[in-house]
Design an enzyme around this catalytic site. Structure first.
Site, PDB file in Angstrom:
ATOM      1  N   LYS A 104     -11.251  -1.858   2.059  1.00 32.06           N
ATOM      2  CA  LYS A 104     -10.433  -0.811   1.701  1.00 32.06           C
ATOM      3  C   LYS A 104      -8.960  -1.003   1.442  1.00 32.06           C
ATOM      4  CE  LYS A 104     -10.154   4.104   2.646  1.00 32.06           C
ATOM      5  NZ  LYS A 104     -10.456   5.144   3.465  1.00 32.06           N
ATOM      6  N   SER A 185     -12.360   9.341   1.391  1.00 32.53           N
ATOM      7  CA  SER A 185     -11.508   8.400   0.670  1.00 32.53           C
ATOM      8  C   SER A 185     -11.981   7.047   0.417  1.00 32.53           C
ATOM      9  CB  SER A 185     -10.018   8.619   1.486  1.00 32.53           C
ATOM     10  OG  SER A 185     -10.169   7.537   2.415  1.00 32.53           O
ATOM     11  N   SER A 209     -14.565  10.136   5.502  1.00 31.41           N
ATOM     12  CA  SER A 209     -14.261   9.090   4.551  1.00 31.41           C
ATOM     13  C   SER A 209     -15.093   7.845   4.552  1.00 31.41           C
ATOM     14  CB  SER A 209     -12.772   8.510   4.819  1.00 31.41           C
ATOM     15  OG  SER A 209     -11.815   9.794   4.503  1.00 31.41           O
TER      16      SER A 209
END
Length: 512
Positions: A104, A185, A209
């Site tokens: 990420k 996210s 997330s």
């Protein structure tokens, strides 16, 4: 999604099939697991270079549509070649030796890759060292393939920005139904894992997330106990709630990665307390097909399984409950967390108050450690966005969360009261589990339903596993949650459930 046109989608699908059906000396790349990759390496049927080339080709073909990857590492093939040379010489770098990983884009990596949280404001910033989890991956021999997209600033810039959007890569799309919410996210990590763009991805969760994008994209996500994995070098929101975890296609892969990234990091004090939870012998020992046997599971029926009678979801979960019972689990149905309504109401307000103050302070600390950065404070980021309104879509999405966070002045009496309230509210789950002697709670994980806030405020772990597909083809999952340090039980339960159901299927790339 109609703008892509059926012809383009058909062409893309044909290209995808040509790519994913490609074999190398009998090795099937599509849906490959860490274990199958390792066996192919050992048998001489596959090289790291071939594997990296395959994933780079997948990214080249699919990323224009899915927007799951922000950038790939220019030295990925060099890393792969190095791993191949080591293998030929009889040396190994660890359990992920030669295996590509996508991180990420809020997990720092030293070298050619940017770390920006999806924002143009941090483009060109230079970190002094790898994040703690990235260091552990490298020590295990992993190839850092690139950075996955995300909801910009881990979905903490604005309430109105859609999940999966960031200025650097655009709108991420769900590979099962392109018009569906990919959730955030860690959307890019989940999309990439689902679409076979990498064998392994990492996400980060503050509240939902990892759990939400994993369920929405039919992959496995592990949200570890806070402190079990280092947050050092990760663009932060909250030191109380942030946790880094794996997102993979199988429970066994996610557990292999978890085992690599847990442990003490002198740059993250929370890891010192959490190392007591790491079991001697690691986590892979809990990958047991019979792991459901004797487990007491609390079904949070009212809050998380309130589906219309006869709906796909209602039917699927009833079948899953029957399967759990057949595999020896003891289901305690119709349970409720005693203060669940308060967690959703005043808890949500308290969480917002605490997170905004913590974010401003934590971000300043992170930025201060950068060797170079165009911005050094939240105020600088806000000003940057105002200067780049078009690229950052400020007029469309705003930056209301940023502005509210900037107005905070540290952890004052109000924030302290909010944090104390969150600690008290988190005890509701503890009371339920102790009174009913539960091994785990069970909750549906859909785009509208998630147990993430309950787990977030207490720093508790959770594992989400694919559970089914709705009428429109959009995936949904099931989450198993527990108290701090309960990963061994959660792994036993989630692995046994996965092996008993084998729900996951590759993406369908439906256009509407």
């Amino acid at each position: 999604m109609r703008s892509f046109g059926s012809a383009l989608l058909s062409s893309l699908f044909l290209l995808l099939m040509a790519s994913t059906s490609f074999k190398c000396e009998g090795f099937e790349f599509r849906e490959a697991t860490i274990e199958s990759i390792r066996q192919a390496f050992d048998a001489g049927e596959l090289t790291s270079r071939q594997l990296v080339e395959y994933y780079l080709e997948q990214i080249r073909l699919l990323n224009p549509l899915l927007r799951a990857v922000i950038e790939v590492s220019p030295d990925a093939l060099q890393q792969a070649d190095y791993a191949d040379r080591e293998r030929r010489s009889g040396r190994r770098g660890g359990v992920l030796h030669g295996v590509p990983v996508l991180l990420k884009d809020n997990i720092a990596t030293r070298g050619p890759l940017n770390t920006t949280a999806g924002s143009l404001a941090l483009l060109g910033s230079v970190v002094s060292r790898d994040a703690g989890v990235a260091q552990r991956l490298r020590r295990a021999g992993a190839v850092i393939l690139g950075k996955a997209s995300l909801s910009e600033w881990a979905h903490f810039r604005s309430f109105s920005a859609p999940s999966g959007w960031c200025a650097r890569s655009g709108q991420g799309r769900n590979p099962y139904r392109l018009s569906a919410d990919p959730c955030g996210s860690s959307s890019g990590s989940a999309i990439a894992a689902a679409a076979n763009m990498a064998a392994v991805t990492l996400g980060m969760e503050t509240d939902g997330s990892i759990i939400c994008p994993s369920s929405a994209n039919s992959v496995v996500g592990i949200k570890p106990t806070v402190g079990l994995t280092s947050r050092a070098g990760v663009i932060p929101i909250s030191p109380r709630q942030d946790t880094v975890g794996p997102i993979c296609r199988t429970v066994s892969d996610a557990v292999e990665v978890l085992e690599v990234i847990v442990g003490y990091d002198l740059r993250d004090r929370a890891t010192l307390e959490a190392i007591k939870y790491i079991p001697k012998g690691g986590y892979k020992q809990f990958l047991k097909v019979e792991g459901l046997k004797g487990k007491r599971l609390g079904i949070l029926r009212k809050a998380f399984f309130n589906f219309p009678t006869g709906s796909v979801e209602a039917q699927v979960f009833e079948e899953h409950f029957r399967t759990m019972r057949k595999r020896g689990a003891i289901l305690l149905d119709n349970l409720e967390i005693p203060n669940f309504n308060e967690i959703n109401s005043i808890g949500g307000i308290a969480e917002e108050i605490a997170l905004e103050a913590e974010f401003k302070l934590s971000l300043k600390s992170y930025l201060s450690e950068l060797t170079y950065s165009p911005v050094r404070s939240l105020a600088d980021v806000i000003a940057f966005n105002d200067r780049h309104k078009v690229e950052e879509k400020v007029d469309e999405y705003g930056q209301d969360v940023f502005l509210s966070a900037e107005n905070t002045t540290g952890i004052g009496p109000g924030e302290t009261k909010a944090i104390h309230l969150l600690k008290e509210l988190s005890k509701g789950l503890e009371r339920l589990m102790m009174e009913k002697t539960l091994d785990a709670i069970v909750a549906a994980a859909t785009l509208d339903t998630s147990v993430s806030n309950v787990l977030a405020i207490g720093g508790y772990p959770g594992i989400t596993v694919p559970a089914g597909y709705g009428k429109s083809g959009v995936p949904f999952g099931v989450s198993f949650g527990g108290l701090r340090g309960s990963e061994p039980k959660l792994i036993e339960i989630s692995y046994a459930f996965e092996q008993a159901t084998l729900v996951r299927k590759p993406p369908s790339y439906l256009s509407e």
